[in-house]
Enzyme design. Sequence first.
Site, PDB file in Angstrom:
ATOM      1  N   PRO A 188       0.772  -1.240   0.000  1.00  0.00           N
ATOM      2  CA  PRO A 188       0.000   0.000   0.000  1.00  0.00           C
ATOM      3  C   PRO A 188       0.805   1.294   0.000  1.00  0.00           C
ATOM      4  CG  PRO A 188       0.076  -0.930   2.194  1.00  0.00           C
ATOM      5  CD  PRO A 188       0.739  -1.923   1.295  1.00  0.00           C
ATOM      6  N   ASP A 211       3.645   1.768 -11.361  1.00  0.00           N
ATOM      7  CA  ASP A 211       2.482   2.648 -11.243  1.00  0.00           C
ATOM      8  C   ASP A 211       2.788   3.854 -10.384  1.00  0.00           C
ATOM      9  OD1 ASP A 211       0.625   1.417 -12.724  1.00  0.00           O
ATOM     10  OD2 ASP A 211      -0.339   0.351 -11.076  1.00  0.00           O
ATOM     11  N   LYS A 233       3.395   8.266 -16.478  1.00  0.00           N
ATOM     12  CA  LYS A 233       3.834   9.350 -17.356  1.00  0.00           C
ATOM     13  C   LYS A 233       3.554   9.060 -18.829  1.00  0.00           C
ATOM     14  CE  LYS A 233       6.698  11.910 -14.420  1.00  0.00           C
ATOM     15  NZ  LYS A 233       7.785  11.269 -13.663  1.00  0.00           N
ATOM     16  N   GLY A 264       0.505  -0.942  -7.382  1.00  0.00           N
ATOM     17  CA  GLY A 264       0.158  -0.604  -6.001  1.00  0.00           C
ATOM     18  C   GLY A 264      -0.732  -1.656  -5.366  1.00  0.00           C
ATOM     19  N   GLY A 265      -0.539  -1.909  -4.082  1.00  0.00           N
ATOM     20  CA  GLY A 265      -1.384  -2.859  -3.353  1.00  0.00           C
ATOM     21  C   GLY A 265      -1.273  -4.252  -3.935  1.00  0.00           C
ATOM     22  N   ASP A 266      -2.408  -4.841  -4.258  1.00  0.00           N
ATOM     23  CA  ASP A 266      -2.448  -6.152  -4.914  1.00  0.00           C
ATOM     24  C   ASP A 266      -2.775  -5.951  -6.393  1.00  0.00           C
ATOM     25  OD1 ASP A 266      -2.912  -9.286  -4.471  1.00  0.00           O
ATOM     26  OD2 ASP A 266      -4.378  -8.530  -5.920  1.00  0.00           O
ATOM     27  N   THR A 294      -3.048  -5.603  -0.033  1.00  0.00           N
ATOM     28  CA  THR A 294      -3.948  -4.605  -0.615  1.00  0.00           C
ATOM     29  C   THR A 294      -4.235  -3.473   0.367  1.00  0.00           C
ATOM     30  OG1 THR A 294      -6.083  -4.222  -1.646  1.00  0.00           O
ATOM     31  CG2 THR A 294      -6.026  -5.917   0.045  1.00  0.00           C
ATOM     32  N   MET A 348     -11.123   4.538  -4.287  1.00  0.00           N
ATOM     33  CA  MET A 348     -11.386   5.520  -5.355  1.00  0.00           C
ATOM     34  C   MET A 348     -12.747   6.184  -5.141  1.00  0.00           C
ATOM     35  SD  MET A 348      -9.877   3.448  -8.645  1.00  0.00           S
ATOM     36  CE  MET A 348     -10.689   1.892  -8.338  1.00  0.00           C
ATOM     37  N   GLY A 377      -2.366   6.090   3.388  1.00  0.00           N
ATOM     38  CA  GLY A 377      -2.145   5.170   4.498  1.00  0.00           C
ATOM     39  C   GLY A 377      -0.822   4.423   4.385  1.00  0.00           C
TER      40      GLY A 377
HETATM   41  N1  SAH Z   1      -4.510  -2.407  -6.329  1.00  0.00           N
HETATM   42  C1  SAH Z   1      -4.593  -1.403  -5.293  1.00  0.00           C
HETATM   43  C2  SAH Z   1      -5.773  -0.498  -5.462  1.00  0.00           C
HETATM   44  C3  SAH Z   1      -5.756   0.282  -6.748  1.00  0.00           C
HETATM   45  S1  SAH Z   1      -7.088   1.391  -6.893  1.00  0.00           S
HETATM   46  C4  SAH Z   1      -4.610  -2.112  -3.930  1.00  0.00           C
HETATM   47  O1  SAH Z   1      -4.798  -3.338  -3.866  1.00  0.00           O
HETATM   48  O2  SAH Z   1      -4.423  -1.431  -2.925  1.00  0.00           O
HETATM   49  C5  SAH Z   1      -6.391   2.844  -6.201  1.00  0.00           C
HETATM   50  C6  SAH Z   1      -7.098   3.199  -4.914  1.00  0.00           C
HETATM   51  O3  SAH Z   1      -6.587   2.450  -3.839  1.00  0.00           O
HETATM   52  C7  SAH Z   1      -6.893   4.633  -4.478  1.00  0.00           C
HETATM   53  O4  SAH Z   1      -7.762   5.509  -5.138  1.00  0.00           O
HETATM   54  C8  SAH Z   1      -7.232   4.538  -3.019  1.00  0.00           C
HETATM   55  O5  SAH Z   1      -8.614   4.465  -2.818  1.00  0.00           O
HETATM   56  C9  SAH Z   1      -6.657   3.208  -2.659  1.00  0.00           C
HETATM   57  N2  SAH Z   1      -5.306   3.315  -2.103  1.00  0.00           N
HETATM   58  C10 SAH Z   1      -4.188   2.736  -2.585  1.00  0.00           C
HETATM   59  N3  SAH Z   1      -3.128   3.002  -1.782  1.00  0.00           N
HETATM   60  C11 SAH Z   1      -3.590   3.774  -0.781  1.00  0.00           C
HETATM   61  C12 SAH Z   1      -3.000   4.370   0.365  1.00  0.00           C
HETATM   62  N4  SAH Z   1      -1.707   4.204   0.645  1.00  0.00           N
HETATM   63  N5  SAH Z   1      -3.783   5.081   1.194  1.00  0.00           N
HETATM   64  C13 SAH Z   1      -5.096   5.233   0.946  1.00  0.00           C
HETATM   65  N6  SAH Z   1      -5.706   4.692  -0.111  1.00  0.00           N
HETATM   66  C14 SAH Z   1      -4.973   3.958  -0.974  1.00  0.00           C
END
Ligand code: SAH
Length: 419
Positions: A188, A211, A233, A264-266, A294, A348, A377
């Site tokens: 995250p 990303d 970009k 980002g995340g998963d 995630t 989002m 976060g």
């Molecule tokens: N694949 C990602 C999510 C992608 S969609 C995952 O699994 O986390 C992108 C959305 O994820 C952002 O708009 C926000 O809502 C959330 N997000 C991702 N990282 C975040 C963070 N560090 N803090 C708060 N929201 C986050």
Amino acid sequence: MAHPQTPHDPQPYPLGLRLAGRRVLVVGGGTVATRRVPALLDAGAAVALVAPEVTPALHGHIAAGRLSWSPRAFRPDDLDDTWLVQVAIDDPAAAAQISAAAEERRIFCVRADDRQAASAWTPAVTRSGPVTVAVLGGGDPRRAMAVRDAVRALLADAGSRRQPAGAPVPAAGEPAEGGSVALVGSGPGDPELITVKGRRLLAEADVVVADRLVPGLLLDELRADVELVDASKIPYGPSRTQEEINRILVERALAGATVVRLKGGDPYVFGRGGEELLACAAAGVPVSVVPGVTSAVSVPAAAGVPVTHRQVAHEFTVVSGHLPPGHPDSLVNWPALAALRGTLVLLMGLKNLPAITAALLAGGRDAGVAVAVVQEGTTGDQRTLRATLGSVADAVAEAGIRPPAIVVIGDVVTALDAA
Ligand code: SAH
């Protein structure tokens, strides 16, 4: 008889034992055996366990048919057809008896109770993909573990570093040539929340396509010769951009590069990872997925909100708020979500928050239910706002909360307040 190790004693001779299908006897069913057995099974050994009683974890292996168990004390004929013995019992007299019987039959014997009396030592081990590093500390296991930890840290930092422009070292069973793509979740935001596997693949990559939400510190660690493509970009609109990313992944991999697509995340949570996987597969490029932590679960946690809690919430639902309720392309059943009493996690969702909260209230969710909004976060810039379902849309606008942010709705928001 014991062979005390002094500075003048000969050093042990290191070996990699190929145990697949070979009988290894483990005597003892306690915590030492519990710790030793998984690596033996991983090496494919035919593990025979002899112990009157075993731990629940060992029971699990037995129940799954991974090893055979004789629920009794050791007998010398347990050594029949055995290549290696692990003595994992505390009783020194019994252990000495077993190792004497093993010595007589020329079977190497590891002893948990007395290293100096053993004919073989198990090293401290760290693994990185196909590479195993084993460290012996001259009879001092703590020294071995300290060196092992230092090596592990080096491996984690550097991965299996290659010479710039040099040939990668192919792992056994992998083609020496030919590129590949790994879709890797970066976690995250906190760079330490990537997985061990993700970090290794990142360190091995020739090309990294990253990303916007990927932790910058992870990219900072890349070797100078790695090609870094910043996907945020790429000019063009959203759909052309995705096509362009797919094209870059496929093109680089077909040219022989080891490509990491860092997301980002998963990769599969609102991340379009599935489309990238399909594009690679369609082009015949070997592609794999490394899950990530995630934000949907970890960002609430970082703000002190557990997405489930005993007697508070037995479910959590993760929803994309990028389309407002009622939008013709929306696939979300907002009235159904409004009828749930569990935790709702919105990703989002900032732009459409007024419409979303209105839909939830219209569908019957209580205006007083607690809400937390967490911006950025798990990073140093994390910011949390607390409100209720009725007040959160205005509160977010007033506080100037910006994306990326997560909105958590439900009684879990206050569940840990007493802590
Ligand atoms: N694949 C990602 C999510 C992608 S969609 C995952 O699994 O986390 C992108 C959305 O994820 C952002 O708009 C926000 O809502 C959330 N997000 C991702 N990282 C975040 C963070 N560090 N803090 C708060 N929201 C986050």
